[in-house]
Design a protein around this motif. Structure first.
Motif, short mmCIF file in Angstrom:
data_model
loop_
_atom_site.label_atom_id
_atom_site.label_comp_id
_atom_site.label_asym_id
_atom_site.label_seq_id
_atom_site.Cartn_x
_atom_site.Cartn_y
_atom_site.Cartn_z
N LYS A 11 0.76 -1.06 -0.04
CA LYS A 11 -0.02 -0.01 0.01
C LYS A 11 1.10 1.27 0.04
O LYS A 11 1.93 1.26 0.55
CB LYS A 11 -0.98 -0.15 1.25
N GLU A 14 3.86 2.60 2.87
CA GLU A 14 4.19 1.73 3.62
C GLU A 14 5.70 1.65 3.86
O GLU A 14 6.33 2.01 2.82
CB GLU A 14 3.84 0.12 3.32
N THR A 15 6.29 1.23 4.83
CA THR A 15 7.59 1.06 5.03
C THR A 15 7.77 -0.41 5.35
O THR A 15 7.41 -1.22 6.20
CB THR A 15 8.09 1.98 6.57
N ILE A 16 9.01 -1.01 4.47
CA ILE A 16 9.15 -2.32 4.30
C ILE A 16 10.48 -2.71 4.51
O ILE A 16 11.42 -1.67 3.91
CB ILE A 16 8.61 -2.89 3.00
N ASN A 88 9.97 -1.29 15.78
CA ASN A 88 8.69 -0.87 15.86
C ASN A 88 8.66 0.09 14.30
O ASN A 88 7.95 1.15 14.54
CB ASN A 88 8.35 -0.38 17.07
N THR A 89 9.01 -0.12 13.34
CA THR A 89 9.19 0.75 12.40
C THR A 89 8.45 0.14 11.06
O THR A 89 7.75 0.72 10.37
CB THR A 89 10.68 0.99 11.90
N PHE A 90 8.43 -1.28 10.70
CA PHE A 90 8.14 -1.89 9.29
C PHE A 90 6.65 -2.51 9.52
O PHE A 90 6.23 -3.05 10.15
CB PHE A 90 8.98 -2.85 9.16
N ASP A 91 5.91 -1.97 8.22
CA ASP A 91 4.60 -2.70 7.99
C ASP A 91 4.81 -4.21 7.73
O ASP A 91 3.89 -4.99 7.95
CB ASP A 91 4.03 -1.73 6.90
N LYS A 92 5.88 -4.36 7.00
CA LYS A 92 6.11 -5.64 6.34
C LYS A 92 7.73 -5.75 6.58
O LYS A 92 8.43 -4.79 6.37
CB LYS A 92 5.64 -5.72 4.93
N LEU A 116 9.22 -5.29 13.21
CA LEU A 116 7.73 -5.02 12.85
C LEU A 116 6.95 -4.10 13.68
O LEU A 116 6.94 -4.36 14.96
CB LEU A 116 6.97 -6.40 12.74
N LYS A 117 5.87 -3.50 13.14
CA LYS A 117 5.15 -2.56 14.07
C LYS A 117 4.00 -3.69 14.41
O LYS A 117 3.80 -4.86 13.69
CB LYS A 117 4.08 -1.54 13.04
N GLY A 120 1.90 -5.90 12.18
CA GLY A 120 2.85 -6.04 10.95
C GLY A 120 2.90 -7.54 10.34
O GLY A 120 2.85 -8.69 11.13
#
Length: 176
Positions: A11, A14-16, A88-92, A116-117, A120
């Motif tokens: 999406k 998003e930060t991956i 606690n930074t990544f959506d995926k 992962l958030k 996530g």
């Protein structure tokens, strides 16, 4: 790549994190298809994971596709036991064709839980062994059977959501 793109369901904004990403060839392609993605490209090899390699990949895809790529790519050098990625930074989090190369699975998977958030998803796209002890042709490291890979990840506290079969013994495992 299209089946992967559909499965990852990126999406905008998003930060991956992509662990074992080298110069980000897959991730640059994904960013060419979905605008506004930020990829942290993590690897332990500074020769492959650096601004110059990433920029060359972006230029290649922009020329090949005839359009500008709007993603952001941040190289991060980790170690065999740590991703060195922010918590606690990544959506995926993506691990594409790298899981079999990890020497310290538990440490990297526990790190994935931290980065992962909440809510996530961890995606592991991996070629699987057809028989116990099969060796990956490219890197000459041992491949894992499906049940071995799932057990590694579940033993670190992840829950398997689904498996997407890409054919040719490659599957994408989706965990929360």
């Amino acid at each position: 790549m299209e089946k992967s793109l559909k499965t990852y369901d990126f999406k905008t904004n998003e930060t991956i994190a992509s662990i074992g990403a080298s110069g980000g060839v897959w991730e640059i392609y994904f960013a060419s298809q979905v605008d506004g993605l930020t990829f942290y490209l993590q690897d332990i090899d500074e020769e492959l994971c650096n601004e110059e390699e990433i920029n060359e990949g972006v230029l290649f895809y922009e020329k090949f596709l005839g359009k500008s790529i709007q993603g952001k790519f941040i190289p991060v050098i980790g170690s065999e036991k740590s991703t060195n990625l922010p918590e606690n930074t990544f959506d995926k989090v993506l691990i594409i064709n790298s899981f079999h190369e990890f020497l310290f699975h538990n440490e990297i998977l526990n790190d994935c839980k931290l980065i992962l958030k909440k809510g996530g998803v961890l995606f592991i796209e991996e070629q699987l062994a057809k028989y116990q002890g099969e060796i990956h042709e490219g890197c000459l490291k041992q491949l894992y059977l499906e049940n071995e890979l799932i057990a590694f990840v579940e033993n670190c506290g992840f829950v398997l959501l689904r498996i997407v079969d890409k054919g040719n013994e490659v599957k994408i495992f989706c965990f929360i």
